[in-house]
Design an enzyme around this catalytic site. Structure first.
Site, PDB file in Angstrom:
ATOM      1  N   VAL A  10      41.509  40.813  45.077  1.00  0.00           N
ATOM      2  CA  VAL A  10      40.725  39.808  44.571  1.00  0.00           C
ATOM      3  C   VAL A  10      41.522  39.350  43.570  1.00  0.00           C
ATOM      4  O   VAL A  10      41.964  38.948  42.829  1.00  0.00           O
ATOM      5  CB  VAL A  10      39.803  40.825  43.127  1.00  0.00           C
ATOM      6  CG1 VAL A  10      38.576  39.924  43.498  1.00  0.00           C
ATOM      7  CG2 VAL A  10      39.160  42.390  44.462  1.00  0.00           C
ATOM      8  N   HIS A  11      40.934  37.682  43.738  1.00  0.00           N
ATOM      9  CA  HIS A  11      41.176  36.941  43.066  1.00  0.00           C
ATOM     10  C   HIS A  11      40.309  35.751  42.822  1.00  0.00           C
ATOM     11  O   HIS A  11      40.854  34.750  41.927  1.00  0.00           O
ATOM     12  CB  HIS A  11      42.858  35.894  43.443  1.00  0.00           C
ATOM     13  CG  HIS A  11      42.746  35.505  44.458  1.00  0.00           C
ATOM     14  ND1 HIS A  11      42.465  35.970  46.033  1.00  0.00           N
ATOM     15  CD2 HIS A  11      42.715  33.273  44.495  1.00  0.00           C
ATOM     16  CE1 HIS A  11      42.027  34.075  46.083  1.00  0.00           C
ATOM     17  NE2 HIS A  11      42.225  33.784  46.312  1.00  0.00           N
TER      18      HIS A  11
END
Length: 363
Positions: free
Chosen positions: A201-202
């Site tokens: 997740v970024h």
């Protein structure tokens, strides 16, 4: 023939490797690292592992707003191009480095090559979408990874523009085929083959929205509590956001430092499925025949959705859980029917051959 290759973000190092190795056999490549990713975990390790030459120029731009990053890179790249006087400039993907390199090259009337051209999410809230549209529009040679990318450009009228659109296949597929033989296990205990989920997740659309981020991690926790551990190499930006909140993650979610490319290949080979908001990791999941849940509201890789090997869940907890349950019920998925979506592993050579042919014709 002299080429200036511009890279600045983690996926671009992987994309550049197949082309760079082909170019350096008989031609001169000048490698420019903008410094968009500037720590060793996100940058240097990839040069070491992929056997890329150290950058000839390291611009050291670092972090900042989109305007600051793009403007600083534009100024510094221009200085390099004026000094080097290349025949071509190659840019990859859709980062601020991509757009800055493209603008600098075009304003100096240097032939511009965009690798991974033609991708569209049709979400103008994504900085990457803006970067890829603008870069495509001013490129001279557009190297498309898929039929869909070629089709997107035709819809936008590129067949009547003074440029060449070429379906080359996907250079990330080249890289995955070659480097999988060198994969290495990260330092995580008790990981069983097909016994864990690989997650990342970024993207700002998730990390900067507390509601979306909470939904994603609540879904992760519910899946982990059912006995399926989640391995989460955490982007520094996301880690800082989590550390600044009071949210406590379940112990079955194994947060680890960002991994190298060869470690990521090992994780891809051994995981059960992938959950990500990364564009590149969606494709790499497919390369290793792993189902993928995309934690975004859309994807550029629509052919994977059409073949039902990628489910787009957004950041909705219930949709994420429904997608996970669906994949558990319908595994194995029909990977064998779509093996040629991204070429034959010779995309880097095909791109270099195209450049050599044009160079010979005009020189």
């Amino acid at each position: 023939m002299k080429i200036v290759t511009i890279v600045g973000a983690r996926p671009q190092f992987i994309k550049a490797a197949p082309v760079s190795h082909e170019l350096r056999k008989d031609h001169t490549e000048v490698l420019v690292h903008t410094g968009q990713h500037y720590d060793d975990e996100m940058s240097k390790v990839f040069f070491d592992e992929l056997k890329l030459n150290e950058p000839d120029y390291h611009l050291g731009v670092g972090s900042g707003t989109h305007a600051f990053q793009t403007g600083e890179m534009l100024k510094r790249v221009e200085e390099v191009l004026i000094k080097e006087k290349p025949d071509y400039v190659i840019v990859y993907g859709d980062t601020n480095s991509t757009l800055a390199g493209a603008l600098a090259a075009k304003k100096l009337h240097i032939t511009l090559v965009h690798v991974e051209a033609g991708l569209r999410s049709y979400n103008m809230q994504m900085p990457e979408e803006i970067n890829r549209i603008l870069t495509d529009r001013i490129s001279d040679i557009l190297c498309c990874p898929t039929d869909k990318a070629v089709e997107n450009l035709k819809k936008e009228g590129f067949d009547i523009l003074p440029c060449k659109v070429v379906k080359t296949g996907d250079v990330m597929y080249d890289a995955s085929l070659f480097y999988r033989q060198f994969s290495k296990k990260p330092h995580i205990a008790n990981l069983q083959k097909n016994g864990f989920i690989l997650a990342t997740v970024h993207r700002a659309e998730n990390t900067d929205n507390k509601f979306r981020l909470l939904n994603i991690f609540e879904a992760f926790e519910e899946i982990a509590k059912k006995g399926m551990p989640i391995v989460l190499p955490l982007h520094p930006r996301t880690r800082n956001i989590i550390n600044s909140s009071s949210y406590a993650l379940d112990s079955a979610i194994h947060i680890i430092e960002p991994v190298s490319y060869l470690e990521m290949i090992w994780l891809l080979e051994h995981c059960q499925l992938v959950m990500t908001d990364s564009g590149g990791l969606q494709k790499e999941a497919f390369f290793f025949q792993k189902p993928c849940i995309t934690l975004r509201d859309e994807t550029e890789w629509v052919e994977l959705v059409e073949h039902s090997v990628n489910l787009v869940s957004g950041a909705d907890k219930n949709r994420i859980l429904d997608s996970y349950n669906f994949l558990n019920l319908h595994n194995p998925l029909p990977f064998a029917f779509c093996n040629d979506l991204y070429g034959d592993g010779q995309s880097g050579k095909r791109i270099v051959d195209e450049l050599i042919e044009r160079w010979k014709r005009v020189s």
